[in-house]
Design a protein around this motif. Structure first.
Motif, PDB file in Angstrom:
ATOM      1  N   SER A   1       0.841  -1.193   0.000  1.00 45.47           N
ATOM      2  CA  SER A   1       0.000   0.000   0.000  1.00 45.47           C
ATOM      3  C   SER A   1       0.875   1.241   0.000  1.00 45.47           C
ATOM      4  O   SER A   1       2.013   1.227   0.487  1.00 45.47           O
ATOM      5  N   LYS A   2       0.334   2.303  -0.567  1.00 44.81           N
ATOM      6  CA  LYS A   2       0.994   3.609  -0.572  1.00 44.81           C
ATOM      7  C   LYS A   2      -0.078   4.640  -0.261  1.00 44.81           C
ATOM      8  O   LYS A   2      -1.109   4.702  -0.947  1.00 44.81           O
ATOM      9  N   ILE A   3       0.170   5.422   0.803  1.00 50.43           N
ATOM     10  CA  ILE A   3      -0.820   6.400   1.258  1.00 50.43           C
ATOM     11  C   ILE A   3      -0.133   7.742   1.504  1.00 50.43           C
ATOM     12  O   ILE A   3       1.096   7.817   1.584  1.00 50.43           O
ATOM     13  N   THR A   4      -0.940   8.790   1.637  1.00 44.29           N
ATOM     14  CA  THR A   4      -0.407  10.127   1.904  1.00 44.29           C
ATOM     15  C   THR A   4      -1.293  10.855   2.901  1.00 44.29           C
ATOM     16  O   THR A   4      -2.473  10.510   3.077  1.00 44.29           O
ATOM     17  N   MET A   5      -0.715  11.852   3.556  1.00 45.82           N
ATOM     18  CA  MET A   5      -1.461  12.743   4.455  1.00 45.82           C
ATOM     19  C   MET A   5      -0.677  14.034   4.635  1.00 45.82           C
ATOM     20  O   MET A   5       0.545  14.059   4.445  1.00 45.82           O
ATOM     21  N   LYS A   6      -1.389  15.102   4.979  1.00 44.19           N
ATOM     22  CA  LYS A   6      -0.760  16.394   5.271  1.00 44.19           C
ATOM     23  C   LYS A   6      -0.814  16.630   6.776  1.00 44.19           C
ATOM     24  O   LYS A   6      -1.847  16.422   7.415  1.00 44.19           O
ATOM     25  N   VAL A   7       0.305  17.071   7.339  1.00 44.69           N
ATOM     26  CA  VAL A   7       0.411  17.302   8.783  1.00 44.69           C
ATOM     27  C   VAL A   7      -0.251  18.635   9.144  1.00 44.69           C
ATOM     28  O   VAL A   7       0.041  19.672   8.538  1.00 44.69           O
ATOM     29  N   ARG A   8      -1.150  18.576  10.136  1.00 43.69           N
ATOM     30  CA  ARG A   8      -1.913  19.738  10.578  1.00 43.69           C
ATOM     31  C   ARG A   8      -1.431  20.211  11.957  1.00 43.69           C
ATOM     32  O   ARG A   8      -0.812  19.447  12.704  1.00 43.69           O
ATOM     33  N   PRO A   9      -1.737  21.459  12.334  1.00 40.65           N
ATOM     34  CA  PRO A   9      -1.277  22.003  13.628  1.00 40.65           C
ATOM     35  C   PRO A   9      -1.681  21.165  14.839  1.00 40.65           C
ATOM     36  O   PRO A   9      -0.904  21.041  15.794  1.00 40.65           O
ATOM     37  N   GLU A  10      -2.864  20.579  14.816  1.00 37.40           N
ATOM     38  CA  GLU A  10      -3.322  19.802  15.982  1.00 37.40           C
ATOM     39  C   GLU A  10      -2.593  18.462  16.127  1.00 37.40           C
ATOM     40  O   GLU A  10      -2.811  17.735  17.095  1.00 37.40           O
ATOM     41  N   MET A  11      -1.680  18.173  15.211  1.00 35.06           N
ATOM     42  CA  MET A  11      -0.891  16.937  15.273  1.00 35.06           C
ATOM     43  C   MET A  11       0.476  17.156  15.938  1.00 35.06           C
ATOM     44  O   MET A  11       1.249  16.217  16.085  1.00 35.06           O
ATOM     45  N   MET A  12       0.761  18.396  16.340  1.00 33.17           N
ATOM     46  CA  MET A  12       2.059  18.735  16.929  1.00 33.17           C
ATOM     47  C   MET A  12       2.097  18.408  18.414  1.00 33.17           C
ATOM     48  O   MET A  12       1.090  18.484  19.110  1.00 33.17           O
ATOM     49  N   ASN A  13       3.295  18.072  18.893  1.00 37.92           N
ATOM     50  CA  ASN A  13       3.482  17.901  20.335  1.00 37.92           C
ATOM     51  C   ASN A  13       3.986  19.207  20.940  1.00 37.92           C
ATOM     52  O   ASN A  13       4.111  20.215  20.239  1.00 37.92           O
ATOM     53  N   GLY A  14       4.294  19.203  22.217  1.00 38.91           N
ATOM     54  CA  GLY A  14       4.726  20.413  22.913  1.00 38.91           C
ATOM     55  C   GLY A  14       6.105  20.899  22.513  1.00 38.91           C
ATOM     56  O   GLY A  14       6.521  21.993  22.924  1.00 38.91           O
ATOM     57  N   LEU A  15       6.831  20.146  21.739  1.00 36.73           N
ATOM     58  CA  LEU A  15       8.166  20.543  21.285  1.00 36.73           C
ATOM     59  C   LEU A  15       8.161  21.077  19.858  1.00 36.73           C
ATOM     60  O   LEU A  15       9.208  21.374  19.290  1.00 36.73           O
ATOM     61  N   GLY A  16       6.973  21.170  19.257  1.00 35.79           N
ATOM     62  CA  GLY A  16       6.855  21.754  17.928  1.00 35.79           C
ATOM     63  C   GLY A  16       7.117  20.811  16.777  1.00 35.79           C
ATOM     64  O   GLY A  16       7.328  21.264  15.648  1.00 35.79           O
TER      65      GLY A  16
ATOM     66  N   PRO B   1      12.647  14.977  12.041  1.00 34.76           N
ATOM     67  CA  PRO B   1      11.425  15.601  12.562  1.00 34.76           C
ATOM     68  C   PRO B   1      10.431  15.907  11.441  1.00 34.76           C
ATOM     69  O   PRO B   1      10.808  16.083  10.284  1.00 34.76           O
ATOM     70  N   VAL B   2       9.172  15.965  11.825  1.00 35.97           N
ATOM     71  CA  VAL B   2       8.079  16.289  10.908  1.00 35.97           C
ATOM     72  C   VAL B   2       7.394  17.539  11.433  1.00 35.97           C
ATOM     73  O   VAL B   2       7.169  17.677  12.641  1.00 35.97           O
ATOM     74  N   HIS B   3       7.064  18.463  10.521  1.00 40.95           N
ATOM     75  CA  HIS B   3       6.520  19.764  10.908  1.00 40.95           C
ATOM     76  C   HIS B   3       5.160  20.014  10.262  1.00 40.95           C
ATOM     77  O   HIS B   3       4.777  19.337   9.310  1.00 40.95           O
ATOM     78  N   VAL B   4       4.468  21.026  10.778  1.00 43.53           N
ATOM     79  CA  VAL B   4       3.177  21.438  10.221  1.00 43.53           C
ATOM     80  C   VAL B   4       3.351  21.733   8.738  1.00 43.53           C
ATOM     81  O   VAL B   4       4.310  22.389   8.331  1.00 43.53           O
ATOM     82  N   GLY B   5       2.425  21.230   7.945  1.00 49.14           N
ATOM     83  CA  GLY B   5       2.436  21.459   6.508  1.00 49.14           C
ATOM     84  C   GLY B   5       3.178  20.398   5.716  1.00 49.14           C
ATOM     85  O   GLY B   5       3.054  20.354   4.492  1.00 49.14           O
ATOM     86  N   ASP B   6       3.943  19.550   6.395  1.00 45.63           N
ATOM     87  CA  ASP B   6       4.643  18.486   5.672  1.00 45.63           C
ATOM     88  C   ASP B   6       3.630  17.534   5.031  1.00 45.63           C
ATOM     89  O   ASP B   6       2.602  17.210   5.628  1.00 45.63           O
ATOM     90  N   GLN B   7       3.930  17.117   3.820  1.00 50.04           N
ATOM     91  CA  GLN B   7       3.126  16.123   3.104  1.00 50.04           C
ATOM     92  C   GLN B   7       3.875  14.799   3.216  1.00 50.04           C
ATOM     93  O   GLN B   7       4.994  14.680   2.725  1.00 50.04           O
ATOM     94  N   LEU B   8       3.272  13.844   3.896  1.00 55.29           N
ATOM     95  CA  LEU B   8       3.919  12.560   4.128  1.00 55.29           C
ATOM     96  C   LEU B   8       3.384  11.497   3.177  1.00 55.29           C
ATOM     97  O   LEU B   8       2.213  11.515   2.802  1.00 55.29           O
ATOM     98  N   VAL B   9       4.254  10.581   2.828  1.00 57.35           N
ATOM     99  CA  VAL B   9       3.891   9.402   2.039  1.00 57.35           C
ATOM    100  C   VAL B   9       4.423   8.192   2.780  1.00 57.35           C
ATOM    101  O   VAL B   9       5.585   8.175   3.194  1.00 57.35           O
ATOM    102  N   ALA B  10       3.569   7.201   2.971  1.00 60.29           N
ATOM    103  CA  ALA B  10       3.986   5.934   3.575  1.00 60.29           C
ATOM    104  C   ALA B  10       3.819   4.837   2.543  1.00 60.29           C
ATOM    105  O   ALA B  10       2.777   4.736   1.891  1.00 60.29           O
ATOM    106  N   GLU B  11       4.855   4.031   2.413  1.00 59.48           N
ATOM    107  CA  GLU B  11       4.845   2.922   1.470  1.00 59.48           C
ATOM    108  C   GLU B  11       5.114   1.641   2.258  1.00 59.48           C
ATOM    109  O   GLU B  11       6.170   1.498   2.865  1.00 59.48           O
TER     110      GLU B  11
END
Length: 139
Positions: A35-50, A88-98
């Motif tokens: 499988s190959k999927i994608t998602m965009k990282v949103r602000p509510e997905m951040m931890n306390g370290l940014g 690290p992954v930041h707000v706005g990053d577009q991720l792909v998992a394969e």
């Protein structure tokens, strides 16, 4: 296990997966054991370290793993999983998992999931072993 296509199995899984919907996952490609999927990282997905919360990245990889190991329409459950965070992954990053199958046994399967960002940087590696039941995902 059946004549139901891998794409049909995964679509049924996505339709019933509120958490993957919350993550904003979109399916890019499905074939047996893959499988190959994608998602965009949103602000509510951040931890306390940014940076993205590790549970979000893990869950994203876990969805790719689930779609790959269940898409033959044989209900399979996680038996053992692990993840290594590489960047690290930041707000706005577009991720792909394969997710790719390393072993397809009668009762277990082994999968490697690679997560990349929009710059094609490898940001995490997830390994999962599934236990295969005799039940179908889609009846």
């Amino acid at each position: 296990m059946s004549d139901i296509s891998p794409e049909t199995v995964v679509q049924a899984m996505v339709n019933n997966d509120a958490f993957s919907k919350w993550l904003g996952i979109q399916v890019l490609a499905i074939k047996e054991g893959y499988s190959k999927i994608t998602m965009k990282v949103r602000p509510e997905m951040m931890n306390g370290l940014g940076v993205v919360h590790g549970g979000v990245a893990f869950s994203f990889a876990d969805s790719a793993f689930a779609f790959a190991c269940n898409n033959r329409n044989q209900l399979s459950l996680a038996l053992d999983t692990s993840i290594q965070f590489l960047k690290p992954v930041h707000v706005g990053d577009q991720l792909v998992a394969e997710a790719g199958e390393l072993h397809n046994g009668k009762s277990t399967g082994l999968y490697l999931v690679k997560i990349y960002n929009q710059h094609n940087h490898l940001i995490a590696l997830f390994k999962g072993t599934c236990f295969r039941t005799t039940k179908p995902v889609v009846v």
